[in-house]
Design a protein around this motif. Structure first.
Motif, PDB file in Angstrom:
ATOM      1  N   ASP A 186      -3.723   4.203   1.816  1.00 29.50           N
ATOM      2  CA  ASP A 186      -5.187   4.310   1.931  1.00 29.50           C
ATOM      3  C   ASP A 186      -5.846   2.973   2.271  1.00 29.50           C
ATOM      4  O   ASP A 186      -7.056   2.822   2.191  1.00 29.50           O
ATOM      5  CB  ASP A 186      -5.781   4.895   0.643  1.00 29.50           C
ATOM      6  CG  ASP A 186      -5.587   3.974  -0.551  1.00 29.50           C
ATOM      7  OD1 ASP A 186      -4.887   2.940  -0.414  1.00 29.50           O
ATOM      8  OD2 ASP A 186      -6.132   4.282  -1.628  1.00 29.50           O
TER       9      ASP A 186
ATOM     10  N   ASN B  51      -4.189   1.563  -6.989  1.00 29.22           N
ATOM     11  CA  ASN B  51      -4.760   0.583  -6.077  1.00 29.22           C
ATOM     12  C   ASN B  51      -5.203  -0.660  -6.845  1.00 29.22           C
ATOM     13  O   ASN B  51      -5.711  -0.556  -7.968  1.00 29.22           O
ATOM     14  CB  ASN B  51      -6.009   1.155  -5.388  1.00 29.22           C
ATOM     15  CG  ASN B  51      -5.652   2.030  -4.193  1.00 29.22           C
ATOM     16  OD1 ASN B  51      -4.529   1.969  -3.683  1.00 29.22           O
ATOM     17  ND2 ASN B  51      -6.611   2.824  -3.762  1.00 29.22           N
TER      18      ASN B  51
ATOM     19  N   ILE C 278      -5.521   0.102   0.757  1.00 26.57           N
ATOM     20  CA  ILE C 278      -5.618  -0.818  -0.384  1.00 26.57           C
ATOM     21  C   ILE C 278      -4.222  -0.962  -0.989  1.00 26.57           C
ATOM     22  O   ILE C 278      -3.559   0.052  -1.244  1.00 26.57           O
ATOM     23  CB  ILE C 278      -6.583  -0.267  -1.470  1.00 26.57           C
ATOM     24  CG1 ILE C 278      -7.963   0.050  -0.883  1.00 26.57           C
ATOM     25  CG2 ILE C 278      -6.700  -1.234  -2.642  1.00 26.57           C
ATOM     26  CD1 ILE C 278      -8.740  -1.152  -0.413  1.00 26.57           C
ATOM     27  N   VAL C 279      -3.794  -2.185  -1.215  1.00 27.07           N
ATOM     28  CA  VAL C 279      -2.457  -2.367  -1.787  1.00 27.07           C
ATOM     29  C   VAL C 279      -2.409  -1.835  -3.219  1.00 27.07           C
ATOM     30  O   VAL C 279      -3.430  -1.805  -3.910  1.00 27.07           O
ATOM     31  CB  VAL C 279      -2.001  -3.855  -1.767  1.00 27.07           C
ATOM     32  CG1 VAL C 279      -1.818  -4.348  -0.345  1.00 27.07           C
ATOM     33  CG2 VAL C 279      -2.968  -4.737  -2.550  1.00 27.07           C
ATOM     34  N   ASN C 280      -1.230  -1.413  -3.617  1.00 24.31           N
ATOM     35  CA  ASN C 280      -1.057  -0.859  -4.960  1.00 24.31           C
ATOM     36  C   ASN C 280      -0.283  -1.825  -5.845  1.00 24.31           C
ATOM     37  O   ASN C 280       0.521  -2.609  -5.355  1.00 24.31           O
ATOM     38  CB  ASN C 280      -0.270   0.456  -4.887  1.00 24.31           C
ATOM     39  CG  ASN C 280      -1.053   1.525  -4.169  1.00 24.31           C
ATOM     40  OD1 ASN C 280      -1.346   1.408  -2.980  1.00 24.31           O
ATOM     41  ND2 ASN C 280      -1.404   2.576  -4.897  1.00 24.31           N
TER      42      ASN C 280
ATOM     43  N   ASP D 176       0.346   4.313  -1.003  1.00 19.41           N
ATOM     44  CA  ASP D 176      -0.219   5.625  -0.669  1.00 19.41           C
ATOM     45  C   ASP D 176      -1.012   5.613   0.644  1.00 19.41           C
ATOM     46  O   ASP D 176      -1.698   6.571   0.976  1.00 19.41           O
ATOM     47  CB  ASP D 176      -1.071   6.164  -1.823  1.00 19.41           C
ATOM     48  CG  ASP D 176      -2.102   5.149  -2.285  1.00 19.41           C
ATOM     49  OD1 ASP D 176      -2.249   4.087  -1.613  1.00 19.41           O
ATOM     50  OD2 ASP D 176      -2.764   5.398  -3.303  1.00 19.41           O
TER      51      ASP D 176
ATOM     52  N   ASP E 102       0.855  -1.192   0.000  1.00 18.36           N
ATOM     53  CA  ASP E 102       0.000   0.000   0.000  1.00 18.36           C
ATOM     54  C   ASP E 102       0.885   1.234   0.000  1.00 18.36           C
ATOM     55  O   ASP E 102       1.217   1.785   1.041  1.00 18.36           O
ATOM     56  CB  ASP E 102      -0.913  -0.033   1.233  1.00 18.36           C
ATOM     57  CG  ASP E 102      -1.823   1.177   1.279  1.00 18.36           C
ATOM     58  OD1 ASP E 102      -1.929   1.882   0.243  1.00 18.36           O
ATOM     59  OD2 ASP E 102      -2.421   1.419   2.338  1.00 18.36           O
TER      60      ASP E 102
HETATM   61 CA    CA Z   1      -3.287   2.138  -1.792  1.00 24.43          CA
END
Ligand code: CA
Ligand code: GLA
Length: 695
Positions: A480, A494, A482-484, A478, A476
Motif C-alpha cells: 500500500d 504499517n 507504506i513500509v511495514n 502489503d 512494504d
Molecule cells: Ca504497507
C-alpha cells in the motif's frame, strides 16, 4: 567526508547496487552548501563587558513625579531611598546609544501564547513573547552579551551582584544584591534563592519554566547552601565550572517569591503538586516580581497589562529609577498578528521569525514613513526534526510507540529519513529568496562555534533513503506504499509515526506538512499531533511523542547558554532523550561521545580547546543525526521608531530572545513622541491577589 563521497560513487559505478548495500557507507555525505547571503544584516559594535552596568550607591535618586505626589506624599509608599538596595544596579550611560531617558509611555506587545498562571517556578507559562522575562530576574544575565566579544566574556551580574571562586575552584560564593525588594515590598534574600533550589530545582515533581532547570544543569552532585541572608555558596564536583554561570541566568535560575509560593508548596502545605502549580491563575493580580513591571490586569483572549514596579532595584547613572516605561501591554492574539501589528504601528515590537511574513513585512518597513524599524540579524533561527530516543520507557510508550523508538535508535533509519528530506523545497515553501539555508542539524551556522567543514550533510537522495529503510528491515509487505514493521514487531503493521507540532506558529505547521509529504514519498506515514504551546510543552516534557518538529533553543544558537542541553548529560537535560522516572538514560554509543565532549567543554576555559571540542561535537552530532535539521534562517527585530536606546544589530535570538537583549527597562520615548497608550496612568500595582492597581 569528501573521501567517503568519492568511494561511494566509484563503488556504485563499477560494482552496482548490491555492493553499496553491503558497504558501511551506503549514504554519501558532504559538507552542507554555503548558505546564501541575505540583505540588511544589522551590524553590532562590540563593547567591553564592564561598560554595561555596575552596582553602586548614588548621591540621589529620582522617580516619576506622580509617584512622589500620589504615593510617597500620601504615605502609600516608603521613600524611594528605602525601596532601593544599598547599592542598586546602575545601567551605565556609556552603553546607552541615546543616553539616560525620561519617564512615560507604554510598550505594546502582541503574543500568540496564553498565560496559564503566574507560577513560573512550577513551570507555568505566562504566554511567552517576553512577558515572563519582564517579570522575572535571574542570578545572572546573558542576553545583552551579544554586544560583547565572545572570547573574553562571562555572564553579567544581576541578583547575584558579585561572586568569588575558592582557590581550588570547587566553591563559588555569591553575594546577592542587598536590600532589594519584591514588588510588594518584601525583602529579597537568600531564602528566595534556597526555596527555588531546594523546592523547585531539586524537587523532581517541580520543573520551572523553560524546562532546563534540572539539578544536572548545574553539574552532577552540585550543592547550594545559604551562608547568610545575602550570601549563598555553591559547591561543584569539578574545578572552576564557569559555564554554570550561564545556567544561572534566564530561564533556569530566576527565583520566585518564596513568601508567596512556599505556603502553597506540597512540602509546607496539604496541597498536591497540581494544586501548587495552579495556585496563582491568570486572574491572580499583582503577583510579586523582581522584574520591572507587575501584572495588574488580565482579560481572557484580550490583554494582560503590566504596571511599573515601584520597588525595582535598577537605576540609571543620574539616579533615575528604572524602568522608564510605565506600562507594558500584552495583547493576546496570534504570533503572525504580532508581525502585522508591529509593522503597521498598532503594536510596538516583534521578532520577525516566521519566514511566511518576511516579504510583506519588508515591503511595509521599506517605506520612509513606516512606523517601525526592521533589521535582520545573523542566521540563528533553526528548526529540527527530533526523534524520541528513549528505548526504556520515557513517556510510557505502547507497542507501536516502542517499535518507533527502536527505529529512531537505528542509524540506518535516521539516515534514510534525513536523505528523504528535500531541504531546498522545505525552505522555499516558507519563503523564496536568500533567507533559508540547507541545515543538516546541529550547531547553528550563525554561532561563532560553527565549523562547516565539521558538519556532515546527507544530501537529498530518495533512492538511497529507500535502500536505507530496507537495510533497517522495513518493507512494504502489503503493497500500500507504506513500509511495514517486520512480522512480529507491532503486528507487522504499517509504520506510522506521530509527530508533535506547535499549533501556534504558521512556520511549525508548514514545516510539519512538508515532512509529512516527503515521508509519504519515502514510505512512512507521519500523523501530526498539533497542540497549542502550553499543551505541546506538557506532552514534550512527559515524553509523549515519537517525533517532533521543534524550533531550536539557545544551546544551538549560542553554545555557551544552556550548554548542558547539547547532550543527555543528565536524566532531564536533553530535549529528545530523557530518562523515565527512576531509571538511567539508555545512551547510544555516539551519545556517550557527545556527553563526554560537552562535559569536557564545560570543564575547560581554554578557547582553542573549546573551539576544537565543538568541532568534534558537531561532527558526531551531524554524522549520527542526533536530530535532523530542517531549515535555518535569520530573524529580524521590528521595533517602533519612537523608542530610544534600542541597541543596533540586536539579534532576535542568541543568548536569549530580543525582549531581554534590548534591555526594555532602559528603553524610553522622548516627550514629544509619547503615545497615549497607558490604560492605568499614574497608578501602581496593588497588593498580591487584590484586583488591579492602587490609584
Ligand atoms: Ca504497507
Ligand atoms: C515566543 C516567541 C519568540 C519570543 C519568545 C520570548 O517563543 O515566538 O519570538 O518572543 O516567545 O520568550
Amino acid at each position: 567526508m569528501r573521501q567517503q563521497y568519492r568511494i561511494g560513487t566509484v563503488a556504485a559505478l563499477s560494482f552496482g547496487v548490491s555492493l553499496i548495500a553491503l558497504s558501511a557507507n551506503a549514504f554519501e555525505t558532504s559538507t552542507p552548501p554555503v548558505p546564501p547571503q541575505f540583505p540588511a544584516e544589522g551590524k553590532i559594535t562590540y563593547v567591553a563587558r564592564d561598560t554595561i552596568l555596575e552596582f553602586k550607591a548614588l548621591p540621589n535618586y529620582s522617580q516619576p513625579q506622580w509617584v512622589v505626589d500620589k504615593f510617597e506624599k500620601t504615605g502609600k509608599l516608603p521613600p524611594l531611598k528605602d525601596r532601593l538596595p544599598e547599592e542598586p544596579l546602575v545601567e551605565k550611560s556609556a552603553n546607552m546609544i541615546d543616553g539616560p531617558g525620561v519617564y512615560g509611555d507604554t510598550m505594546r506587545h502582541v503574543i500568540g501564547g496564553r498565560p496559564e498562571g503566574w507560577n513560573y517556578t512550577a513551570g507555568q507559562s505566562q504566554g511567552w513573547g517576553g512577558i515572563d522575562i519582564a517579570l522575572s530576574e535571574c542570578l545572572t544575565r546573558t542576553a545583552p552579551l551579544f554586544q560583547v566579544d565572545a572570547k573574553d566574556t562571562e555572564p553579567l551580574p544581576n541578583l547575584a551582584k558579585s561572586w568569588e571562586w575558592s582557590a581550588d575552584g570547587h566553591k563559588l560564593t555569591m553575594h546577592l544584591v542587598k536590600g532589594a525588594k519584591w514588588s510588594d515590598g518584601v525583602p529579597f534574600t537568600a531564602d528566595d534563592v534556597m526555596f527555588y533550589w531546594e523546592d523547585a530545582v531539586l524537587d523532581p515533581n517541580v520543573s520551572p519554566l523553560g524546562g532546563g532547570a534540572s539539578p544536572e544543569a548545574f553539574g552532577e552532585g552540585t550543592t547550594l547552601a545559604k551562608v547568610d541572608d545575602y550570601t549563598v555558596e555553591w559547591t561543584f564536583k569539578s574545578a572552576f565550572p564557569k559555564q554554570y554561570l550561564y545556567t544561572m541566568s534566564y530561564p533556569s535560575f530566576c527565583p520566585g517569591p518564596a513568601h508567596i509560593l512556599k505556603p502553597k508548596h506540597p512540602k509546607y502545605s496539604g496541597n498536591t503538586y497540581d494544586q501548587f502549580k495552579n495556585a496563582f491563575p491568570p486572574e491572580f493580580m499583582n503577583m510579586p516580581v523582581m522584574g520591572g513591571w507587575v501584572p495588574v490586569e488580565y482579560r481572557a483572549d484580550d490583554i494582560v497589562v503590566l504596571r511599573r514596579n515601584p520597588y525595582y532595584w535598577k537605576v540609571d547613572e543620574k539616579g533615575q529609577q528604572l524602568p522608564y516605561l510605565n506600562e507594558l501591554h500584552y495583547k493576546l492574539s496570534t504570533w503572525a498578528d504580532r508581525d502585522v501589528q508591529a509593522v503597521a504601528g498598532s503594536g510596538d515590537i516583534s521578532n520577525l521569525e516566521q519566514p511566511e511574513n518576511f516579504v510583506a513585512s519588508l515591503k511595509r518597513a521599506a517605506d520612509a514613513n513606516a512606523p517601525a524599524r526592521l533589521a535582520f540579524g545573523p542566521r540563528l533561527i533553526g528548526y529540527s526534526l527530533q526523534m524520541n530516543f528513549s528505548g526504556n520507557g520515557w513517556g510510557n510508550p505502547d507497542e507501536r510507540e516502542q517499535a518507533v523508538r527502536e527505529l529512531n535508535r537505528n542509524a540506518d533509519f535516521r539516515k534514510a529519513v534525513t536523505s528523504a528530506l528535500d531541504r531546498k523545497a522545505i525552505g522555499d515553501s516558507l519563503v523564496k529568496g536568500p533567507f533559508t539555508a540547507i541545515y543538516p542539524g546541529g550547531l547553528s551556522s550563525g554561532t561563532s562555534f560553527y565549523d562547516r567543514a565539521s558538519t556532515v550533510y546527507y544530501p537529498f537522495d530518495l533512492k538511497a533513503a529507500k535502500d536505507g529503510l530496507a537495510k533497517a528491515g522495513l518493507k512494504d509487505t502489503d503493497g500500500d506504499g507504506i513500509v511495514n514493521f517486520p512480522a512480529g514487531t507491532a503486528g507487522g503493521k504499517n509504520v506510522e509515526v506521530v509527530m508533535l507540532v506547535n499549533n501556534s506558529y504558521t512556520t511549525d505547521k508548514s514545516l510539519a506538512e512538508g515532512v509529512v509529504g516527503q515521508m509519504a514519498k519515502l514510505g512512512i506515514r507521519v500523523v501530526i499531533n498539533a497542540l497549542d504551546s502550553n499543551q505541546r510543552d506538557a506532552a514534550h516534557y512527559a515524553g509523549r511523542f515519537d517525533w517532533m518538529v521543534r524550533r531550536n533553543s539557545t544551546e544551538l544558537s549560542s553554545v555557551v547558554q544552556n550548554t548542558d542541553q547539547l547532550a543527555p548529560v543528565g536524566p532531564r537535560t536533553s530535549w529528545n532523550h530523557r530518562a523515565p522516572e527512576g531509571k538511567p538514560i539508555d545512551l547510544m554509543p555516539f551519545e556517550k561521545e557527545m556527553v563526554d565532549l560537552v562535559n569536557r567543554f564545560i570543564g575547560t576555559q581554554d578557547n582553542a580547546e573549546r573551539a576544537d571540542l565543538m568541532k568534534q561535537y558537531q561532527k558526531i552530532y551531524t554524522e549520527n543525526l542526533y536530530t535532523i535539521g530542517l531549515t535555518e534562517y535569520p530573524g529580524a527585530l521590528i521595533i517602533n521608531k519612537r523608542f530610544s536606546n534600542v541597541p543596533p544589530g540586536t539579534p532576535i535570538f542568541m543568548f536569549n530572545w530580543a525582549e531581554d537583549a534590548i534591555m526594555r527597562e532602559r528603553l524610553w520615548v522622548s516627550a514629544d513622541k509619547q503615545g497615549k497608550y497607558e490604560l492605568y496612568p499614574e497608578q501602581l500595582p496593588g497588593k498580591p491577589g487584590d484586583k488591579g492597581t492602587v490609584k
